[in-house]
Design an enzyme around this catalytic site. Structure first.
Site, PDB file in Angstrom:
ATOM      1  N   TRP A 325       0.845  -1.208   0.000  1.00  0.00           N
ATOM      2  CA  TRP A 325       0.000   0.000   0.000  1.00  0.00           C
ATOM      3  C   TRP A 325       0.872   1.246   0.000  1.00  0.00           C
ATOM      4  O   TRP A 325       0.537   2.268  -0.586  1.00  0.00           O
ATOM      5  CB  TRP A 325      -0.907  -0.014   1.232  1.00  0.00           C
ATOM      6  N   HIS A 326       2.017   1.142   0.700  1.00  0.00           N
ATOM      7  CA  HIS A 326       2.874   2.320   0.833  1.00  0.00           C
ATOM      8  C   HIS A 326       3.545   2.713  -0.471  1.00  0.00           C
ATOM      9  O   HIS A 326       3.940   3.859  -0.633  1.00  0.00           O
ATOM     10  CB  HIS A 326       3.936   2.079   1.910  1.00  0.00           C
ATOM     11  N   GLY A 327       3.705   1.784  -1.360  1.00  0.00           N
ATOM     12  CA  GLY A 327       4.307   2.196  -2.617  1.00  0.00           C
ATOM     13  C   GLY A 327       4.680   1.034  -3.506  1.00  0.00           C
ATOM     14  O   GLY A 327       4.741  -0.114  -3.073  1.00  0.00           O
ATOM     15  N   PHE A 472       2.288   8.369  -1.078  1.00  0.00           N
ATOM     16  CA  PHE A 472       1.515   7.132  -0.992  1.00  0.00           C
ATOM     17  C   PHE A 472       0.043   7.408  -1.344  1.00  0.00           C
ATOM     18  O   PHE A 472      -0.758   6.512  -1.324  1.00  0.00           O
ATOM     19  CB  PHE A 472       1.612   6.544   0.419  1.00  0.00           C
TER      20      PHE A 472
END
Lengths: 472, 314
Positions: A325-327, A472
Site C-alpha cells: 500500500w505504501h508504494g 503514498f
C-alpha cells in the site's frame, strides 16, 4: 498546497473566516462550502485528478444506496464487489501499473527472455490511497449493516473530500465522521484553541524535527557505501524520527485544522516509539491504516480465530499488503515482510502482552529493543531498492566506526528530537491538547505554544519539503 | 469567536515580531552571501562563481574608472558554481539586482566570469520538454527579494541554525569576510605546505567533477540570453579569471573548445571575451581555483585598465 506553506496559511484563514461567518447557517451550507474549498485544495495539487475524486465519490455514494436498497444478499454482494473492484482497479492502475510491468519484465529477463513492454508515464494522484480506503470503508460498513447510507450527496462528498485529511489521512471511518457532517457545527473556543495548538505542534514536528533529520538522512543514504558505521546507524535512527515527525506532524496539523472548523478526527499516532513490543507499536503507529487493515482484511480472513497457523498466514498477508500500500517498490514489501516476521513470535506467546502501566527498567529495555527493530525495518522503507538496503545493512556490519563521524550530527537536531521525546513521554496516555488542558492554566498553554513557535523560528526548515506520505 | 480571533491575532503578531526581530541578528559575518542580498539594486555587476566572488574586486575597478572620471558603480554579485552557473534561476536573480531606474548604458558594465564549469551540468534534468534546475534551491535563486535589509526571506530559507546566527553576531566568522563591494576575502593565512595540500585536494575534486560534469546546451544558451539581457543595460564582458596552471590544464582538457565557444557566443551576442593567461609568477592561488587577495587586487587592476581601454574604443 503543503500544510507548511504560506499559501495554506492564507487559505486556512480565509476558510475559517468564511466558514464561521457566512456559511454557518446550517450544516448543508457548511458542507457545501467544505466541498468547494476541498476541491480547490485538491485541485491546487493537480486539477486533472478532480474528476477522479468526483467519480470515486459518485460511485461510492450510489453503490452504498443500492447496497442498502437491495433485498437479496446476492445483489448486495454484487454492488459491493463492483465498487471494491472499480476502486482497486483505479488504485492499482495509478499506483502499480509500471511497478508490475517492470517487475514482470525483470522476471522474464532473468529467465532469458527479452521483454519490451510499454510503460505508461502514470502520474500518481495525490491522496488516492487515502480517500479510496476511506470511501471503501463507508460502503463496506453499509453492507455490514453498521450504518445507513447517507442520502444527502453534498454531505457525503464533503466527507470524502474533506481537505484536512484528504491527501494523507487519517483514514476516517464513516461511523465516526459522517454524523459530524450531518449536524451543524458550532464554534467552540476551547476546540479552536486546541486546534491551533495541534497545528503548531504538527508544524514543529514537521519543520523542525523531520526536515532537519532529513538533511542528515539524505546525505547518509546517498553515500551509504562510504559512510562510517556510526553514520549508518544514526541515518536509520534519524530516519525513524524523520518519518515520525513528518507523518505524525501532518496528522496533528490535519486534526488541528479539522478542530478549527468544528470537527474531531481520530488520533493517528500515540507515542509509537515508546512501545514496549512490536504489537504495541502497531497499536500506536498510523492507527487509522492499521485498524483499517484489521477490520477489512485481517478479520474477514479469519483473524486469530482459526488457529495459530491461519493467524500467522493472515498476519503475513496483512503486512505484505500494507507494505505494498505504501508504494510500488519491493522495498516496501520487504519492510512489510520484516514487520510480519517481528509479529509472528507474539502470536505464539501466551497472555496479554499489553500491560498498561509503565514498569521501570525492564520496560525501558523493551522500548529500546523495539525501537531498534523498528529502525532496522525503516532502512528498507527509506532505501530506493533492495540492493541499496542490503548494501546499507552490510556496511553497518562491516563498516568503520570512527567517532569523528559523529561531528556531522548537528547538536540542535539532537536537542529538538529531545524536545519531541520529552513531550511524547508526557503525553504517553493522551495527546498534546489534552496534556495542556490538564494544567488548567492559560499561561502554561501560552508558554508551550510560544516555546514551539520559537523553536520553529530558530530551527525550522522553510524550504517546503513535501510530506513523505504524500507519495503514498 | 471574537475571543479566539484575538487569541489567533496575538499569535500571528508575536510570530511575525519574533521572526522580524531574529532577522536583525543576521549580518555579513554569517556567511558569504547574506550581504549581497541586502544591498540595494546596483548599476553594474560582476556575476559568476566563487572564482569571481574572490577574484574580482569592484573597489579597485571602480577606482580605476573614477580616475577616468567615469562612475560605473560596480558590485560583486558572484556566488558559487552550484548556484550561479548560467541558467534561468541565476539570470532572474541578476535582473532583480540591476537598478533599472538609471537611464542610459554608457557607463555601466557587466563582467561575466566564465569557465567550462559555468556552462556544464551535473544536475540539470530534462523532463517533458522542460529543464529542471536544482539551482532554484540555492541562494540567491531561491529568494525573491535580494535587496532587503534585513532580509528575512534569506534568513528563513538559507540559514539552518538561526540560533547560531545570534551567536555569530557576537562571535563572527573569522575565516572569511564579505567586503562592502560584495567581494569575498578569505582571511585564513596558510603556509606553503598547507596551500600545496589545498591545491592538490581541489585538483582531485575537480578531476572527479570532470568525470561527472558534461557540457550543457541549456547553460550555454542561457549564457547568450544573459548577455542579451544585460546588454540592454550596459556593456558586457566575458572574463576568464586566471587559475593555477594545473587547474587550467584540467579545464582545457575537460572542454577543449571552450575558447572557441566563448568567441562564438561573443560574436553572436556582441560581447567581448577577455581570456587571461595563467601566470604563476604573477597570480597566486589559495587552492588551485581561487586567487588570493593580493593576486585578486593585482588581477582586478589589470582587468580594470583593459576595460577602460575597451570602453574608450566604443
Amino acid at each position: 498546497m503543503l500544510f507548511n506553506s504560506f499559501e495554506f496559511a492564507i487559505f486556512l484563514i480565509a476558510v475559517f473566516i468564511l466558514y464561521w461567518s457566512i456559511f454557518n447557517r446550517n450544516f448543508r451550507l457548511q458542507n457545501f462550502f467544505l466541498v468547494i474549498v476541498s476541491y480547490i485544495f485538491y485541485g491546487w495539487w493537480d486539477w486533472r485528478f478532480l474528476g477522479l475524486l468526483f467519480f470515486s465519490s459518485c460511485l461510492d455514494y450510489f453503490v452504498a444506496i443500492e447496497i442498502d436498497k437491495s433485498e437479496s444478499r446476492t445483489r448486495k454482494r454484487f454492488f459491493l464487489a463492483l465498487s471494491v473492484t472499480i476502486n482497486l482497479i483505479i488504485l492499482g492502475f495509478f499506483k502499480y501499473f509500471n511497478f508490475f510491468v517492470d517487475s514482470f519484465s525483470a522476471m522474464l529477463e532473468m529467465a532469458g527472455f527479452q521483454a519490451n513492454f510499454y510503460t505508461l508515464r502514470v502520474i500518481l494522484p495525490v491522496g488516492v490511497s487515502f480517500y479510496t480506503f476511506q470511501s471503501m470503508s463507508y460502503y463496506i460498513d453499509v453492507y455490514r449493516g453498521k450504518l445507513k447510507p447517507v442520502s444527502d450527496a453534498i454531505s457525503f462528498f464533503a466527507y470524502v473530500s474533506f481537505f484536512p485529511q484528504l491527501v494523507a489521512g487519517p483514514i476516517e471511518r464513516a461511523v465516526h465522521m459522517l454524523p459530524q457532517f450531518l449536524t451543524r457545527r458550532r464554534f467552540d473556543y476551547g476546540q479552536a484553541v486546541d486546534g491551533l495548538r495541534l497545528v503548531i505542534w504538527g508544524l514543529f514536528k514537521k519543520m523542525v524535527v523531520a526536515d532537519n533529520c532529513a538533511v542528515f538522512v539524505n546525505n547518509v543514504f546517498s553515500s551509504h557505501n562510504t559512510a562510517s558505521g556510526y553514520e549508518l546507524i544514526l541515518g536509520a535512527v534519524f530516519f525513524a524520527f524523520q518519518i515520525y515527525g513528518d507523518f505524525s506532524g501532518y496528522s496533528d496539523i490535519a486534526r488541528g485544522t479539522a478542530k478549527l472548523i468544528g470537527f474531531e478526527l481520530m488520533v493517528n499516532f500515540k507515542t509509537p516509539y515508546l512501545s514496549r513490543t512490536i504489537p504495541e507499536f502497531w497499536q500506536r503507529w498510523h492507527i487509522s491504516l492499521s485498524t483499517w487493515f484489521r477490520d477489512y482484511v485481517y478479520i474477514p480472513l479469519g483473524g486469530s480465530k482459526l488457529g495459530k497457523g491461519k493467524t500467522v498466514r493472515n498476519t503475513i498477508i496483512v503486512f505484505l499488503v500494507s507494505g505494498l500500500w505504501h508504494g510500488a517498490n519491493w522495498t516496501f514489501v520487504a519492510w512489510g515482510a520484516l514487520n510480519a516476521a517481528y509479529m509472528i513470535p507474539f502470536i505464539f506467546l501466551r497472555g496479554d502482552q499489553q500491560t498498561k502501566q509503565f514498569g521501570g527498567m525492564l520496560d525501558l529495555i523493551k522500548i529500546a529493543f523495539t525501537f531498534g527493530l523498528t529502525c532496522f525495518a525503516w532502512i528498507f522503507f527509506r532505501s530506493d531498492s533492495i540492493t541499496q538496503a542490503g548494501e546499507y545493512i552490510s556496511n553497518m556490519v562491516t563498516g568503520n566506526y570512527h567517532l569523528a563521524a559523529l561531528t556531522k550530527v548537528k547538536s540542535y537536531v539532537l536537542f529538538v528530537i529531545g524536545v519531541l521525546m520529552v513531550v511524547d513521554v508526557m503525553t504517553w496516555k493522551s495527546s498534546v491538547d489534552i496534556l495542556i488542558k490538564e494544567y488548567h492554566s492559560r499561561t502554561i498553554g501560552y508558554v508551550f505554544d510560544f516555546f514551539l513557535i520559537g523553536l520553529i523560528i530558530l530551527f525550522g526548515s522553510f524550504n517546503q519539503q513535501t510530506f513523505i506520505y504524500f507519495q503514498f | 469567536m471574537k475571543h479566539f480571533v484575538a487569541h489567533a491575532l496575538l499569535y500571528i503578531l508575536t510570530t511575525v515580531l519574533m521572526a522580524w526581530g531574529l532577522s536583525w541578528f543576521a549580518g555579513p559575518y554569517m556567511d558569504a552571501y547574506y550581504l549581497k542580498v541586502t544591498t540595494p539594486r546596483q548599476k553594474s555587476l560582476v556575476v559568476g562563481s566563487s572564482k569571481a566572488a574572490q577574484g574580482i574586486i569592484p573597489e579597485i575597478i571602480n577606482k580605476t574608472f573614477e580616475e577616468q572620471k567615469i562612475s560605473i558603480g560596480l558590485y560583486n554579485y558572484a556566488f558559487t558554481v552550484k548556484s550561479s552557473s548560467f541558467g534561468e534561476p541565476y539570470l532572474q536573480s541578476i535582473l532583480r539586482k540591476i537598478d533599472k531606474s538609471i537611464a542610459g548604458n554608457a557607463d555601466r558594465l557587466y563582467i561575466l566570469a566564465v569557465d567550462p564549469w559555468s556552462i556544464s551540468t551535473i544536475s540539470l534534468k530534462e523532463t517533458q520538454g522542460k529543464t529542471l534546475y536544482l539551482d532554484w534551491n540555492f541562494p540567491p535563486n531561491n529568494i525573491r527579494y535580494n535587496t532587503l535589509n534585513p532580509n528575512p526571506e534569506y534568513v528563513f530559507k538559507n540559514v539552518d541554525n538561526r540560533f547560531m546566527m545570534i551567536i555569530r553576531k557576537f562571535r563572527p566568522l573569522t575565516y572569511s569576510k564579505v567586503r562592502s563591494d560584495g567581494s569575498l576575502e578569505v582571511l585564513l593565512k596558510r603556509d606553503t605546505t598547507a596551500t600545496k595540500k589545498d591545491v592538490a585536494g581541489r585538483l582531485e575534486e575537480y578531476r572527479q567533477n570532470a568525470r561527472l560534469y558534461t557540457f550543457s546546451e541549456e547553460r550555454y544558451k542561457y549564457l547568450g540570453i544573459t548577455i542579451d539581457s544585460l546588454s540592454t543595460y550596459g556593456h558586457v564582458f566575458l572574463v576568464r579569471i586566471p587559475v593555477h596552471p594545473d587547474m587550467r590544464a584540467l579545464e582545457d582538457n575537460f572542454m577543449k573548445d571552450f575558447a572557441g565557444k566563448m568567441d562564438t557566443i561573443c560574436r553572436d551576442h556582441q560581447a567581448v571575451f577577455l581570456d587571461y593567461p595563467v601566470d604563476a609568477t604573477k597570480f597566486v592561488s589559495t587552492d588551485g581555483n581561487h586567487l588570493d587577495r593580493k593576486s585578486a587586487e593585482l588581477f582586478s587592476g589589470i582587468l580594470a585598465r583593459q576595460l577602460v581601454e575597451h570602453l574608450k574604443k566604443k
